[in-house]
Motif scaffolding. Structure first.
Motif, PDB file in Angstrom:
ATOM      1  N   VAL A  57       7.331  13.053  -4.453  1.00 45.64           N
ATOM      2  CA  VAL A  57       6.540  13.269  -6.036  1.00 45.64           C
ATOM      3  C   VAL A  57       5.044  13.339  -6.167  1.00 45.64           C
ATOM      4  O   VAL A  57       3.521  12.738  -5.762  1.00 45.64           O
ATOM      5  N   LYS A  58       4.810  14.022  -7.461  1.00 50.36           N
ATOM      6  CA  LYS A  58       3.220  14.285  -7.809  1.00 50.36           C
ATOM      7  C   LYS A  58       3.242  13.895  -9.849  1.00 50.36           C
ATOM      8  O   LYS A  58       3.768  13.628 -10.235  1.00 50.36           O
ATOM      9  N   GLY A  59       2.262  12.898  -9.208  1.00 54.63           N
ATOM     10  CA  GLY A  59       1.368  11.977 -10.673  1.00 54.63           C
ATOM     11  C   GLY A  59       1.465  10.900 -10.787  1.00 54.63           C
ATOM     12  O   GLY A  59       2.918  10.511 -10.660  1.00 54.63           O
ATOM     13  N   ILE A  60       1.035   9.946 -11.626  1.00 50.95           N
ATOM     14  CA  ILE A  60       1.226   9.075 -11.385  1.00 50.95           C
ATOM     15  C   ILE A  60       2.625   7.821 -11.967  1.00 50.95           C
ATOM     16  O   ILE A  60       3.302   7.327 -11.329  1.00 50.95           O
ATOM     17  N   GLU A  61       3.069   8.415 -12.872  1.00 49.53           N
ATOM     18  CA  GLU A  61       4.493   7.866 -14.216  1.00 49.53           C
ATOM     19  C   GLU A  61       5.111   8.111 -12.982  1.00 49.53           C
ATOM     20  O   GLU A  61       6.350   7.269 -12.281  1.00 49.53           O
ATOM     21  N   GLY A  62       5.419   9.493 -12.236  1.00 48.26           N
ATOM     22  CA  GLY A  62       6.594  10.055 -11.333  1.00 48.26           C
ATOM     23  C   GLY A  62       6.308   8.901  -9.818  1.00 48.26           C
ATOM     24  O   GLY A  62       7.338   8.653  -9.669  1.00 48.26           O
ATOM     25  N   PHE A  63       5.311   8.675  -9.920  1.00 47.90           N
ATOM     26  CA  PHE A  63       4.939   7.619  -8.637  1.00 47.90           C
ATOM     27  C   PHE A  63       5.252   6.242  -8.911  1.00 47.90           C
ATOM     28  O   PHE A  63       6.279   5.442  -8.100  1.00 47.90           O
ATOM     29  N   LEU A  64       5.004   5.968  -9.770  1.00 45.90           N
ATOM     30  CA  LEU A  64       5.150   4.442 -10.561  1.00 45.90           C
ATOM     31  C   LEU A  64       6.971   4.116 -10.545  1.00 45.90           C
ATOM     32  O   LEU A  64       7.299   2.944 -10.240  1.00 45.90           O
ATOM     33  N   ALA A  65       7.285   5.272 -11.240  1.00 43.25           N
ATOM     34  CA  ALA A  65       9.033   5.470 -11.093  1.00 43.25           C
ATOM     35  C   ALA A  65       9.660   4.806  -9.864  1.00 43.25           C
ATOM     36  O   ALA A  65      10.908   4.324  -9.594  1.00 43.25           O
ATOM     37  N   PHE A  66       9.050   6.294  -9.057  1.00 44.10           N
ATOM     38  CA  PHE A  66       9.975   5.987  -7.770  1.00 44.10           C
ATOM     39  C   PHE A  66       9.836   4.437  -6.906  1.00 44.10           C
ATOM     40  O   PHE A  66      10.507   4.248  -6.356  1.00 44.10           O
ATOM     41  N   LYS A  67       8.063   4.452  -7.342  1.00 45.28           N
ATOM     42  CA  LYS A  67       7.643   3.203  -6.094  1.00 45.28           C
ATOM     43  C   LYS A  67       8.264   1.311  -6.335  1.00 45.28           C
ATOM     44  O   LYS A  67       8.731   0.751  -5.977  1.00 45.28           O
ATOM     45  N   VAL A  68       8.964   1.994  -7.966  1.00 49.30           N
ATOM     46  CA  VAL A  68       9.023   0.873  -8.254  1.00 49.30           C
ATOM     47  C   VAL A  68      10.256   0.479  -9.573  1.00 49.30           C
ATOM     48  O   VAL A  68      11.407  -0.537  -8.921  1.00 49.30           O
ATOM     49  N   ASP A  69      10.296   1.322 -10.477  1.00 44.33           N
ATOM     50  CA  ASP A  69      11.773   1.699 -11.291  1.00 44.33           C
ATOM     51  C   ASP A  69      12.826   1.373 -10.725  1.00 44.33           C
ATOM     52  O   ASP A  69      14.309   1.386 -10.417  1.00 44.33           O
ATOM     53  N   GLU A  70      12.563   2.105  -9.571  1.00 45.79           N
ATOM     54  CA  GLU A  70      14.501   3.023  -7.968  1.00 45.79           C
ATOM     55  C   GLU A  70      14.509   2.455  -7.368  1.00 45.79           C
ATOM     56  O   GLU A  70      14.934   2.624  -6.640  1.00 45.79           O
ATOM     57  N   GLN A  71      13.621   1.302  -6.908  1.00 43.44           N
ATOM     58  CA  GLN A  71      13.525   1.278  -5.167  1.00 43.44           C
ATOM     59  C   GLN A  71      14.782  -0.433  -6.070  1.00 43.44           C
ATOM     60  O   GLN A  71      14.879  -0.778  -7.045  1.00 43.44           O
ATOM     61  N   PRO A  72      15.271  -0.643  -4.619  1.00 44.12           N
ATOM     62  CA  PRO A  72      16.652  -2.067  -5.303  1.00 44.12           C
ATOM     63  C   PRO A  72      15.990  -3.408  -5.164  1.00 44.12           C
ATOM     64  O   PRO A  72      14.875  -3.021  -4.728  1.00 44.12           O
ATOM     65  N   PRO A  73      16.709  -3.941  -5.255  1.00 47.48           N
ATOM     66  CA  PRO A  73      16.040  -5.198  -5.402  1.00 47.48           C
ATOM     67  C   PRO A  73      15.610  -5.515  -3.918  1.00 47.48           C
ATOM     68  O   PRO A  73      15.717  -5.787  -3.112  1.00 47.48           O
ATOM     69  N   GLN A  74      14.245  -6.214  -3.846  1.00 48.02           N
ATOM     70  CA  GLN A  74      14.071  -6.621  -2.268  1.00 48.02           C
ATOM     71  C   GLN A  74      12.796  -7.464  -3.018  1.00 48.02           C
ATOM     72  O   GLN A  74      12.120  -8.026  -3.531  1.00 48.02           O
ATOM     73  N   GLU A  75      12.350  -8.756  -1.797  1.00 46.72           N
ATOM     74  CA  GLU A  75      11.730  -9.333  -1.151  1.00 46.72           C
ATOM     75  C   GLU A  75      11.312  -9.181   0.475  1.00 46.72           C
ATOM     76  O   GLU A  75      11.642  -9.306   1.380  1.00 46.72           O
ATOM     77  N   SER A  76       9.792  -8.357  -0.111  1.00 45.16           N
ATOM     78  CA  SER A  76      10.013  -8.117   1.752  1.00 45.16           C
ATOM     79  C   SER A  76       7.873  -7.888   1.759  1.00 45.16           C
ATOM     80  O   SER A  76       7.585  -8.290  -0.170  1.00 45.16           O
ATOM     81  N   GLU A  77       8.015  -7.742   2.331  1.00 48.89           N
ATOM     82  CA  GLU A  77       5.683  -7.842   2.742  1.00 48.89           C
ATOM     83  C   GLU A  77       5.147  -6.917   3.650  1.00 48.89           C
ATOM     84  O   GLU A  77       5.714  -7.093   4.489  1.00 48.89           O
ATOM     85  N   HIS A  78       4.320  -5.863   3.405  1.00 47.87           N
ATOM     86  CA  HIS A  78       3.338  -5.369   4.049  1.00 47.87           C
ATOM     87  C   HIS A  78       2.767  -5.520   4.836  1.00 47.87           C
ATOM     88  O   HIS A  78       1.259  -6.471   4.458  1.00 47.87           O
ATOM     89  N   LYS A  79       2.822  -6.212   6.306  1.00 50.35           N
ATOM     90  CA  LYS A  79       2.318  -7.291   7.313  1.00 50.35           C
ATOM     91  C   LYS A  79       0.918  -5.495   8.070  1.00 50.35           C
ATOM     92  O   LYS A  79       1.619  -4.646   8.852  1.00 50.35           O
TER      93      LYS A  79
END
Length: 116
Positions: free
Chosen positions: A42-64
């Motif tokens: 993905v290139k560009g902030i809007e596409g990035f935000l859509a891919f990383k937030v809007d298009e992700q399935p429901p989740q409860e996760s943590e990066h360790k």
């Protein structure tokens, strides 16, 4: 090299992902972010935000994070994403490579590598 600035940006990204916080994510990245991901690039902030937030399935996760390596041209973060995605347990290893603008005020490139 300012490792503190880099770590703050990286932590903003990881926390933004964990909390699905678009503004936290937006603040960490340059408008012309290049995101290389196993699913798609993905290139560009809007596409990035859509891919990383809007298009992700429901989740409860943590990066360790287990390891951070800083060299002049990039930073590398290794760790695990743990929790649930769509109600199913996840435990995924990741390695992210970050590149920054000249004054270390934004991430310009993020390359993600994962192993399930």
């Amino acid at each position: 090299m300012n490792e503190s600035n880099r770590d703050q940006l990286i932590d903003s990204y990881l926390n933004g992902m964990d909390h699905e916080d678009k503004e936290l994510l937006r603040d960490a990245f340059a408008p012309d972010i290049v995101h290389e991901h196993p699913v798609r690039n993905v290139k560009g902030i809007e596409g990035f935000l859509a891919f990383k937030v809007d298009e992700q399935p429901p989740q409860e996760s943590e990066h360790k994070v287990s390891r951070r390596i800083h060299v002049p041209e990039a930073s590398v973060v290794q760790g695990r994403k743990v929790g649930t995605v769509e109600g199913e347990s996840v435990d995924v290893q990741f390695c992210d490579v970050y590149e920054f603008n000249a004054d270390k005020s934004a991430i310009t490139t993020l390359s993600v590598y994962v192993r399930e």
